[in-house]
Design an enzyme around this catalytic site. Structure first.
Site, mmCIF file in Angstrom:
data_model
loop_
_atom_site.group_PDB
_atom_site.id
_atom_site.type_symbol
_atom_site.label_atom_id
_atom_site.label_comp_id
_atom_site.label_asym_id
_atom_site.label_seq_id
_atom_site.Cartn_x
_atom_site.Cartn_y
_atom_site.Cartn_z
ATOM 1 N N GLY A 105 0.779 -1.238 0.000
ATOM 2 C CA GLY A 105 0.000 0.000 0.000
ATOM 3 C C GLY A 105 0.807 1.283 0.000
ATOM 4 C CG ASP A 134 -1.646 1.828 2.994
ATOM 5 O OD1 ASP A 134 -1.452 1.535 4.185
ATOM 6 O OD2 ASP A 134 -2.192 1.040 2.190
ATOM 7 C CG ASP A 172 -8.737 1.078 9.856
ATOM 8 O OD1 ASP A 172 -9.440 1.783 10.594
ATOM 9 O OD2 ASP A 172 -9.207 0.140 9.191
ATOM 10 C CE LYS A 175 -10.328 3.969 6.842
ATOM 11 N NZ LYS A 175 -10.811 2.596 6.625
ATOM 12 C CG PHE A 227 -12.654 0.277 2.297
ATOM 13 C CD1 PHE A 227 -11.946 -0.380 3.306
ATOM 14 C CD2 PHE A 227 -12.285 0.054 0.981
ATOM 15 C CE1 PHE A 227 -10.906 -1.245 3.001
ATOM 16 C CE2 PHE A 227 -11.237 -0.810 0.666
ATOM 17 C CZ PHE A 227 -10.547 -1.454 1.678
ATOM 18 C CB VAL A 228 -10.092 5.714 1.266
ATOM 19 C CG1 VAL A 228 -11.092 6.649 1.922
ATOM 20 C CG2 VAL A 228 -9.003 5.313 2.261
ATOM 21 C CG ASP A 260 -5.710 -3.249 -1.937
ATOM 22 O OD1 ASP A 260 -5.229 -2.820 -0.876
ATOM 23 O OD2 ASP A 260 -6.166 -4.399 -2.049
ATOM 24 N NE ARG A 286 -2.181 -2.892 -4.294
ATOM 25 C CZ ARG A 286 -2.367 -3.110 -2.993
ATOM 26 N NH1 ARG A 286 -2.307 -2.092 -2.152
ATOM 27 N NH2 ARG A 286 -2.607 -4.306 -2.532
HETATM 28 P P1 IMP Z 1 -4.821 -1.410 10.581
HETATM 29 O O1 IMP Z 1 -3.933 -2.568 10.974
HETATM 30 O O2 IMP Z 1 -6.247 -1.637 10.987
HETATM 31 O O3 IMP Z 1 -4.315 -0.071 11.021
HETATM 32 O O4 IMP Z 1 -4.914 -1.413 9.011
HETATM 33 C C1 IMP Z 1 -3.848 -1.090 8.264
HETATM 34 C C2 IMP Z 1 -3.901 -1.737 6.903
HETATM 35 O O5 IMP Z 1 -5.231 -2.077 6.484
HETATM 36 C C3 IMP Z 1 -3.393 -0.740 5.915
HETATM 37 O O6 IMP Z 1 -1.996 -0.881 5.718
HETATM 38 C C4 IMP Z 1 -4.192 -1.045 4.671
HETATM 39 O O7 IMP Z 1 -3.510 -2.025 3.918
HETATM 40 C C5 IMP Z 1 -5.479 -1.640 5.166
HETATM 41 N N1 IMP Z 1 -6.584 -0.653 5.204
HETATM 42 C C6 IMP Z 1 -7.167 -0.090 6.289
HETATM 43 N N2 IMP Z 1 -8.131 0.770 5.941
HETATM 44 C C7 IMP Z 1 -8.166 0.765 4.586
HETATM 45 C C8 IMP Z 1 -8.960 1.477 3.618
HETATM 46 O O8 IMP Z 1 -9.848 2.317 3.900
HETATM 47 N N3 IMP Z 1 -8.688 1.216 2.311
HETATM 48 C C9 IMP Z 1 -7.738 0.314 1.925
HETATM 49 N N4 IMP Z 1 -6.965 -0.355 2.798
HETATM 50 C C10 IMP Z 1 -7.176 -0.139 4.116
HETATM 51 MG MG MG Z 2 -1.282 -2.027 3.757
#
Ligand code: IMP
Ligand code: MG
Length: 172
Positions: free
Chosen positions: A38, A94, A97, A125, A146-147, A153, A159
């Site tokens: 990402g 990227d 979340d 986020k 969701f972006v 992606d 992407r």
């Molecule tokens: P986290 O572990 O929940 O912080 O998520 C991180 C990973 O989830 C990121 O590196 C992205 O690959 C994916 N991700 C989280 N939210 C999104 C979104 O809105 N769009 C696309 N990928 C996301």
């Molecule tokens: Mg990622």
């Protein structure tokens, strides 16, 4: 889909971050470590705005979402990480979340005894974190949508888009 952040706005804010990083890391042995897949677009743009000697490395994290927006089991592959012992590591991803990916990556990287580790993300986020850490640097805070685009992606599509867009529920 609905455009949330225009390409020109991304370029402007990424360059501002690059200049800030260049100021703060002057005289440090900087390694910028991008998270596959990402971060590739953000990584490529960001490193070209950091006017310092630096090294670039890659680490892979995947949560195998497929055609869903819910994360599954996180896997980290650190076989591509260069020697970062005593180096100042900037981990570039990227999006932050829940923060689980970032927390796990930081733990993995710290095992290699870097001089320091900080994190930079394009998107944050805010309000969704499930871990105690926050990104050290971010470009944009976004709502809980969701972006896609600029490296992000949905089921490995989108992407290459130069802007950030939110997918509508009917696209998912
Ligand atoms: P986290 O572990 O929940 O912080 O998520 C991180 C990973 O989830 C990121 O590196 C992205 O690959 C994916 N991700 C989280 N939210 C999104 C979104 O809105 N769009 C696309 N990928 C996301
Ligand atoms: Mg990622």
């Amino acid at each position: 889909m609905q455009t949330l952040i225009e390409a020109s706005e991304i370029q402007k804010v990424v360059a501002t971050l690059g200049h800030q990083i260049a100021t703060e890391y002057r005289d440090q042995p900087l390694t910028v470590l991008g998270v596959l897949t990402g971060s590739i677009v953000f990584l490529a743009d960001l490193i070209r705005t950091i006017d310092l000697p630096l090294r670039v490395g890659l680490i892979q994290a995947s949560s195998y979402r497929g055609a869903t927006t819910q994360p599954a089991e996180l896997r980290i592959n650190d076989s591509l990480v260069p020697d970062i012992r005593d180096r100042s590591v900037l981990l570039v991803d990227d999006i932050f979340d829940t923060g689980h990916t970032m927390a796990a990556l930081l733990e993995t990287i710290r095992r290699s005894s870097p001089r320091s580790v900080r994190s930079a993300v394009l998107l944050w986020k805010s309000g969704k974190a499930k871990v105690a850490i926050q990104p050290d640097y971010h470009c944009f805070q976004i709502p809980d949508r969701f972006v896609v685009g600029y490296g992000l992606d949905y089921n490995d599509d989108y992407r290459h888009l130069p802007f950030i867009a939110a997918l509508e529920p009917k696209d998912l």
